[in-house]
Design an enzyme around this catalytic site. Structure first.
Site, PDB file in Angstrom:
ATOM      1  N   GLU A  67       0.851  -1.358   0.189  1.00  0.00           N
ATOM      2  CA  GLU A  67      -0.062   0.145  -0.161  1.00  0.00           C
ATOM      3  C   GLU A  67       0.936   1.137   0.039  1.00  0.00           C
ATOM      4  O   GLU A  67       1.806   1.403   0.777  1.00  0.00           O
ATOM      5  CB  GLU A  67      -0.808  -0.014   1.362  1.00  0.00           C
ATOM      6  CG  GLU A  67      -1.883   0.938   1.380  1.00  0.00           C
ATOM      7  CD  GLU A  67      -2.728   1.214   2.463  1.00  0.00           C
ATOM      8  OE1 GLU A  67      -2.726   0.140   3.213  1.00  0.00           O
ATOM      9  OE2 GLU A  67      -3.510   2.000   2.527  1.00  0.00           O
ATOM     10  N   ARG A 124       5.153 -12.840   9.539  1.00  0.00           N
ATOM     11  CA  ARG A 124       5.667 -11.524   9.296  1.00  0.00           C
ATOM     12  C   ARG A 124       7.190 -11.443  10.174  1.00  0.00           C
ATOM     13  O   ARG A 124       7.396 -12.305  10.783  1.00  0.00           O
ATOM     14  CB  ARG A 124       4.790 -10.562  10.338  1.00  0.00           C
ATOM     15  CG  ARG A 124       4.830  -9.247  10.207  1.00  0.00           C
ATOM     16  CD  ARG A 124       3.904  -8.625  10.862  1.00  0.00           C
ATOM     17  NE  ARG A 124       2.649  -8.285   9.786  1.00  0.00           N
ATOM     18  CZ  ARG A 124       2.781  -7.240   9.093  1.00  0.00           C
ATOM     19  NH1 ARG A 124       3.500  -6.305   9.093  1.00  0.00           N
ATOM     20  NH2 ARG A 124       1.730  -6.874   8.275  1.00  0.00           N
ATOM     21  N   LYS A 163       4.676   0.542   9.497  1.00  0.00           N
ATOM     22  CA  LYS A 163       4.731   1.864   8.932  1.00  0.00           C
ATOM     23  C   LYS A 163       3.977   3.052   9.775  1.00  0.00           C
ATOM     24  O   LYS A 163       4.681   4.102   9.647  1.00  0.00           O
ATOM     25  CB  LYS A 163       3.855   1.694   7.669  1.00  0.00           C
ATOM     26  CG  LYS A 163       4.958   1.366   6.658  1.00  0.00           C
ATOM     27  CD  LYS A 163       3.961   1.476   5.189  1.00  0.00           C
ATOM     28  CE  LYS A 163       3.047   0.037   5.018  1.00  0.00           C
ATOM     29  NZ  LYS A 163       2.678  -0.019   3.576  1.00  0.00           N
TER      30      LYS A 163
HETATM   31  P1  ATP Z   1       2.339  -2.009   8.018  1.00  0.00           P
HETATM   32  O1  ATP Z   1       1.192  -2.570   8.802  1.00  0.00           O
HETATM   33  O2  ATP Z   1       3.704  -1.584   8.589  1.00  0.00           O
HETATM   34  O3  ATP Z   1       1.672  -1.074   7.371  1.00  0.00           O
HETATM   35  P2  ATP Z   1       1.780  -3.705   5.910  1.00  0.00           P
HETATM   36  O4  ATP Z   1       1.614  -4.984   5.924  1.00  0.00           O
HETATM   37  O5  ATP Z   1       0.252  -2.852   6.019  1.00  0.00           O
HETATM   38  O6  ATP Z   1       2.791  -3.048   6.890  1.00  0.00           O
HETATM   39  P3  ATP Z   1       1.855  -3.322   2.974  1.00  0.00           P
HETATM   40  O7  ATP Z   1       2.315  -2.333   2.393  1.00  0.00           O
HETATM   41  O8  ATP Z   1       0.173  -3.584   2.879  1.00  0.00           O
HETATM   42  O9  ATP Z   1       2.238  -3.229   4.529  1.00  0.00           O
HETATM   43  O10 ATP Z   1       2.426  -4.565   2.695  1.00  0.00           O
HETATM   44  C1  ATP Z   1       3.124  -5.002   1.480  1.00  0.00           C
HETATM   45  C2  ATP Z   1       3.256  -6.834   1.700  1.00  0.00           C
HETATM   46  O11 ATP Z   1       4.393  -6.894   2.382  1.00  0.00           O
HETATM   47  C3  ATP Z   1       2.199  -7.323   2.393  1.00  0.00           C
HETATM   48  O12 ATP Z   1       2.299  -8.609   1.434  1.00  0.00           O
HETATM   49  C4  ATP Z   1       2.619  -7.843   3.553  1.00  0.00           C
HETATM   50  O13 ATP Z   1       2.114  -8.830   4.289  1.00  0.00           O
HETATM   51  C5  ATP Z   1       4.301  -7.630   3.572  1.00  0.00           C
HETATM   52  N1  ATP Z   1       4.809  -7.162   4.783  1.00  0.00           N
HETATM   53  C6  ATP Z   1       4.359  -6.058   5.514  1.00  0.00           C
HETATM   54  N2  ATP Z   1       5.247  -6.164   6.736  1.00  0.00           N
HETATM   55  C7  ATP Z   1       5.876  -7.251   6.652  1.00  0.00           C
HETATM   56  C8  ATP Z   1       6.714  -7.909   7.636  1.00  0.00           C
HETATM   57  N3  ATP Z   1       7.292  -7.183   8.804  1.00  0.00           N
HETATM   58  N4  ATP Z   1       7.216  -9.277   7.214  1.00  0.00           N
HETATM   59  C9  ATP Z   1       6.832  -9.892   6.019  1.00  0.00           C
HETATM   60  N5  ATP Z   1       6.237  -9.387   5.484  1.00  0.00           N
HETATM   61  C10 ATP Z   1       5.598  -8.118   5.581  1.00  0.00           C
HETATM   62 MG    MG Z   2      -1.265  -2.554   5.201  1.00  0.00          MG
END
Ligand code: ATP
Ligand code: MG
Length: 541
Positions: free
Chosen positions: A31, A256, A266
């Protein structure tokens, strides 16, 4: 066939064997609401790694279905970071490219009697959803006719209603043991312009509706996501099946990445940027890809780290020292050596006049790395830590009555000190031992240790930044563990060989690995500490 290395690849191997798929297609779907962090690197390495291993495809897709938090600045940084890590996407898509198709799917569900417009407020929906032990309550709007639902949904789209006044819900089962299946909201009204579609839309699909559709539209075969989406999988499958997709992506969840002393969300990283705790998303202390890049990390060290942590189904916390270990191991092979002192202390060689040069090898681990010259003269600098008037037992550096070797040059012998009016040592007097250079007749002379030095005549001033983790050790809420001292700045001296262009990495002998900072210039030399020499990961094992 290659040997499977993790449970995701086992699934893929099986799907290829049974003929379910003949081409494997994955995607990385960030995102664009922040910069990528090291956790994303894990997901990138998994998704692009599968593409590479199976000669398939991997799309970069911006999951931009929530207009409120998204920005092109983030889109650009994400692209840059993925490329820097060394991966290439096959196609670049935006979730918002599919808004028309998603809208069609919503009407399809309405026509099938599988979706309805609900007038309950968000609060009321929450309160009627039930709990883990109690079923939810049907919405009074659940039995609207297809015609009425279509009319209302079109009016929602046309902007007739305010935010929150109405939503579109999937009609599934308010008594499902899985709360995600209790008539989840799939479209909401949001009068906010979108970074790509402008004000074309005032209704936006919810993540749980949009994501399976995006995957299905692109022909993704394996949709790899993190564990918290496990309970959403039945809804994912429900959407794909009921929107009549022939090509059905399979959602697979993995753990994760969490790292000790590191904030990975984030939202929290953004708060550090917004409140000025750090200078930006790419501050070298940040666990973002851009921060690690500015700090001096290499793409290969990050990929190595991701491969070492592996892919598992259970959440765990990885030691931050493993990431350090990976970059240290690489730099030990690749970084040229140089001499720097962080806390300069003047040394005067009483019995020496003039100056001379010595040749030192650039990297003992790389015979192709060549050599460079260092100079020696009457006035030198050593590190304050390498001299003591009252040394503790087993002290191996310069002290009264002792001799040390200056790396690459001569052995020196203590003679005395100059002190200021407060009794602080301002200079150390020594004699050098003639012919004690490497290969000289006096080279075997017994010494306490070897220390680095720089020649005062040729030394350059440098700002040297040492960093620490954003979080203190421990567990629990990170707000209680904020590390107040994450940066220490030294006004040091470096040998001229270290004056190189930004992003050149060195080992400062006996200190650690450093990179010429992004903003460094010849007149204002700045180095960032990447990692220290001591390996706390290996010593823990
Ligand atoms: P945050 O909660 O930090 O905003 P998010 O999961 O919402 O992170 P996205 O931009 O939606 O972030 O994630 C893009 C991809 O990266 C998704 O498939 C997500 O599952 C993966 N991802 C995000 N954080 C991690 C992590 N700590 N470990 C492994 N994969 C991750
Ligand atoms: Mg997200």
């Amino acid at each position: 066939m290659e040997v499977s290395t993790n449970f995701i690849e086992e699934i893929i191997d099986n799907d290829l064997e049974t003929g379910k798929h003949d081409e494997i297609v994955t995607r990385f779907p960030p995102e664009p609401n922040g910069y990528l962090h090291i956790g994303h690197a894990k997901s990138i390495c998994i998704n692009f790694g599968i593409k590479e291993k199976y000669h398939g495809r991997c799309n970069l897709r911006f999951d931009d279905t929530n207009p409120a938090k998204e920005d092109v600045e983030y889109v650009n940084s994400i692209k840059e970071d993925i490329e820097w890590l060394g991966f290439k996407w096959d196609n670049l898509y935006y979730g918002s490219d599919y808004f028309d198709k998603m809208y069609e799917c919503a009407e399809l569900l309405i026509n099938k009697g599988l979706a309805y417009v609900c007038d309950l407020s968000a609060e009321e929906i929450k309160n009627t959803r039930g709990t883990l032990t109690e079923p939810g309550v049907n919405s009074p709007y659940r039995d609207r006719t297809v015609e009425e639902n279509l009319k209302l949904f079109r009016e929602m789209k046309e902007g007739k209603y305010a935010d929150g006044e109405k939503v579109l819900r999937a009609k599934i089962d308010m008594a499902s043991p899985n709360i995600n299946m209790r008539d989840p909201v799939i479209y909401r009204i949001c009068h906010v312009p979108h970074h790509r579609t402008g004000d074309k839309w005032v209704i936006y699909p919810m993540y749980d509706f949009a994501h399976p559709l995006e995957d299905a539209i692109e022909g993704i075969t394996h949709s790899i996501c993190t564990l918290e989406f496990e309970a959403h999988r039945p809804l994912y499958d429900w959407v794909v099946n009921n929107c009549d997709f022939v090509n059905k992506p399979r959602q697979i969840e993995f753990a994760r990445l969490n790292i000790t002393r590191t904030i990975m969300s984030k939202r929290y990283l953004k708060s550090l940027v917004d409140n000025g705790t750090v200078t930006g998303w790419d501050d070298p202390r940040m666990p973002t890809i851009s921060g690690l890049r500015k700090r001096g990390y290499t793409p290969s060290a990050i990929r190595d780290f991701c491969s070492r942590i592996g892919v598992a189904k259970a959440n765990s916390e990885v030691e931050s020292s493993l990431l350090e270990h990976c970059v240290r191991e690489e730099l030990n092979e690749t970084a040229n050596r140089g001499m720097a002192v962080l806390n300069p202390l003047k040394v005067i060689v009483d019995n020496y006049e003039g100056s001379e040069t010595f040749v030192v090898t650039n990297n003992p681990n790389d015979e192709n790395a060549g050599s460079h010259e260092i100079t020696f003269s009457k006035e030198l600098f050593i590190d304050k830590d390498d001299f003591s008037l009252n040394p503790p037992p087993k002290y191996k550096r310069l002290m009264p009555g002792g001799k040390v070797r200056l790396r690459g040059a001569y052995i020196i012998e203590y003679k005395g000190v100059d002190e200021d009016e407060n009794g602080n040592v301002v200079a150390v007097h020594v004699d050098y031992i003639p012919d004690s250079q490497s290969g000289g007749t006096m080279a075997k002379e017994k010494v306490k240790g070897v220390i680095q030095y720089v020649d005062a005549q040729t030394a350059k001033d440098a700002t040297i930044r040492m960093y620490d983790y954003l979080l203190l050790d421990g567990e629990g809420d990170f707000n209680d563990r904020i590390n107040e001292n994450t940066i220490e700045i030294f006004n040091g001296k470096v040998e001229p060989y270290l004056v190189q262009k930004p992003y050149t990495r060195f080992q400062f002998m006996r200190v650690g690995y450093f990179m010429v900072a992004d903003e460094s210039t010849e007149d204002n030399l700045i180095f960032n500490n990447i990692v220290n020499l001591k390996d706390s990961f290996n010593s823990k094992k």
